[in-house]
Enzyme design. Sequence first.
Site, mmCIF file in Angstrom:
data_model
loop_
_atom_site.group_PDB
_atom_site.id
_atom_site.type_symbol
_atom_site.label_atom_id
_atom_site.label_comp_id
_atom_site.label_asym_id
_atom_site.label_seq_id
_atom_site.Cartn_x
_atom_site.Cartn_y
_atom_site.Cartn_z
ATOM 1 N N CYS A 238 28.060 47.537 44.280
ATOM 2 C CA CYS A 238 28.824 46.941 43.181
ATOM 3 C C CYS A 238 28.293 45.596 42.704
ATOM 4 O O CYS A 238 28.827 45.023 41.760
ATOM 5 C CB CYS A 238 30.285 46.856 43.580
ATOM 6 S SG CYS A 238 30.884 48.506 43.992
ATOM 7 N N HIS B 109 33.927 38.441 40.284
ATOM 8 C CA HIS B 109 33.873 39.865 40.653
ATOM 9 C C HIS B 109 35.268 40.460 40.461
ATOM 10 O O HIS B 109 35.399 41.558 39.919
ATOM 11 C CB HIS B 109 33.379 40.004 42.096
ATOM 12 C CG HIS B 109 33.101 41.416 42.491
ATOM 13 N ND1 HIS B 109 32.114 42.170 41.893
ATOM 14 C CD2 HIS B 109 33.677 42.225 43.406
ATOM 15 C CE1 HIS B 109 32.100 43.381 42.430
ATOM 16 N NE2 HIS B 109 33.038 43.443 43.339
ATOM 17 N N HIS C 193 36.473 48.946 37.265
ATOM 18 C CA HIS C 193 35.351 48.617 38.137
ATOM 19 C C HIS C 193 34.231 49.629 37.869
ATOM 20 O O HIS C 193 34.301 50.764 38.325
ATOM 21 C CB HIS C 193 35.774 48.633 39.606
ATOM 22 C CG HIS C 193 34.745 48.015 40.506
ATOM 23 N ND1 HIS C 193 33.423 47.863 40.128
ATOM 24 C CD2 HIS C 193 34.838 47.504 41.753
ATOM 25 C CE1 HIS C 193 32.756 47.289 41.120
ATOM 26 N NE2 HIS C 193 33.587 47.057 42.119
#
Lengths: 283, 410
Positions: free
Chosen positions: B168, B299, B334
Amino acid sequence: MDRVSGFAVTTAKELLHRLREPAETGVVLGCTGAVQAMRDFTRTSLLAERPFYVDPSAVPNGVMNCAAGQTAIWHRLTGPNATVATGRTSGLSALAYARRLLSHKRAGAVLAGAVEEYSSMRAWLEFRRDASATPTPLGEGCVLYLVEQAHTASGAPLVELLGVTSRVHPAGDVRSTLRSSLREELERHAVPPRRVWVACPSGAPGEHEAVASVLGNDALGRAPSLAGVGETGTASAAFQIAAILSLAGPPPGSVALVTSVDPGGLLSHALLRFPASDAEHSA
Amino acid sequence: MSGATAPRVVVTGLGVVSAIGSGVAEFTDAVRSGRSGARPITLFDTTGFDHAHGCEVVGFDAARWLRRLSPPELGRAAQFSAAASRMAVRDAELDPAVLSGSRVLVSVGTTDGGSHELDQLVAEEIDAGPEGMSHTLVRKVPAIALSVAVARELDLRRAQATTLGTACSAGNYAIGEGLDALRSGEIDLALCGGADAMCRRNFTGFYRLGLIAPSRCQPFDANRQGILTGEGAGVLVLEREESAVRRGARVYAEVLGLGITCDAYHQIAPEREGIARCMRLALDDAGVEPGGIDFISAHATGTRLNDVTESRAIHDVFGPCPPPTVGLKSMLGHTMGAASALSGAACALAIAHGFIPPTINHVESDPECAVDCVPNHAVSTTVRTAQSNGLAFGGNNAVVIFGAYESGGE
């Protein structure tokens, strides 16, 4: 711990005694994940009474960077931690990435290499990808190198990395892409073809011919056999380098070439130079 | 080579595929106006899950963008990366013939590679046994396709290509690789970013861990319930200042610096110290003091643990009054390997157009996070610097800092 991570963690252990600053040590691992674990997870989800009746502990194993992360966790290596997924060329991509980390001072030393596991799902995918290909026994394992800058190396160098680069080959044109890329690379590093003492190709169609057309056949004749470890997939280029380093009697200062071709469209090659003389060994 | 002495590297083109808009114009408008990409997932059968919202790219037609490759040859994530790269190259107004012969680095980050197709293979295997798995799908599984497709679509004859699997934060790893390769002079141009396609395996994993929110993602909100999975791609064209100037390119922003660290702590849980160290390294590389950052694109996944850990790390580095800290995942979901690439694109656009993007779905600030998340509405203001945080499973942190480009400056 899954099998891929287990290979990587235990291989890294072999190099720990050489590390001066674990906190500044990076890990760059060629890894395309554990396809069996991924398949099993999805299969369970599709067949279970509820789609989420799956094993939560298997979730991190399904990600490609699991093995690199586990290697860092087990050995407390807090430097940059990267996973490269370029198929059979991954071991060379890892060296290229490691070299950038070192030259930009993002790490003091890097454990770089590649890992692959054997599994039934991997075997099926290989077979279904190209059923007409000559079947090769699949292998597995992990190879890691301690990569450092020459002036700060923790010991005598085994080999110097002159250059590593990759090219995307148009479908079906490995030969001319590899040939022109090799010529450019030899020129860039001022290595005349006769200085290349050994060349180790990965065995893809067109690859041997391309190398021969640039170097002739002598260097190829010294290529070590990798039949014993099988087709090691993502780890294959890393195993090629290991095989080169196992050869007896390279002339001091001579050069080795490793080439790797992935059927997914990428080829890569590395030029490595053996130490110039015994004097330099102790330097 | 540190940021202080190296050649300057600038962003001259952007390509975006996302649930809230594809192409630079749509994406800019969506990020600025705070559009939500959340909707019920249709890409795979969600029967049996109690809730299944996500930020899916609906109605994506790769043929609209691709000129050389035929979409059916590519998996979904590779379609995203190739399409976003084509957009980025057009946006940068690069001459295709010149580009074709240039030394280009293609670096694409991803979490799942061809897992969207692997899931379909598993379904085929259940129906017809392993012999029933189709060749065409098998060939789309390897993650290498995400970067190879870019080079083939753009006919890049001297391209080095890498697919980075650092989950990620992979988009920031790719941007960082481009930055370093340009600083050292080994390439002329970099196409870097990230791509991922939504898939059952990824969704099921996060769901099983209890990390999927029922219907919306609310970073830094006191009542946040987790992530929504998303998909898409972001690709940035990076080049050295001198080549951008020489060809009269429009510059969105400068890439000032990079930090990369590993927590070496836990497979899933982020660690405050590793994240703080990463931000400090990025600031050092950029030659910027913490007080010089105008906003942080965090994030900010919207999980309990991530947002509080990341906020504490931000306080460790920036002190009690950190700059505005926004969570783009409130809009985009995400998007895994694409997440920090899309965040980088948004930072470059924020600098170019003078706004700080909002954190949408915000109701009640979480005192444990204690950040100004720019709730629900963008703020129009001059942005000189923006920091983009990428964190990942395996403790793989990567932070990139962008700045306004001023010729001859600094």
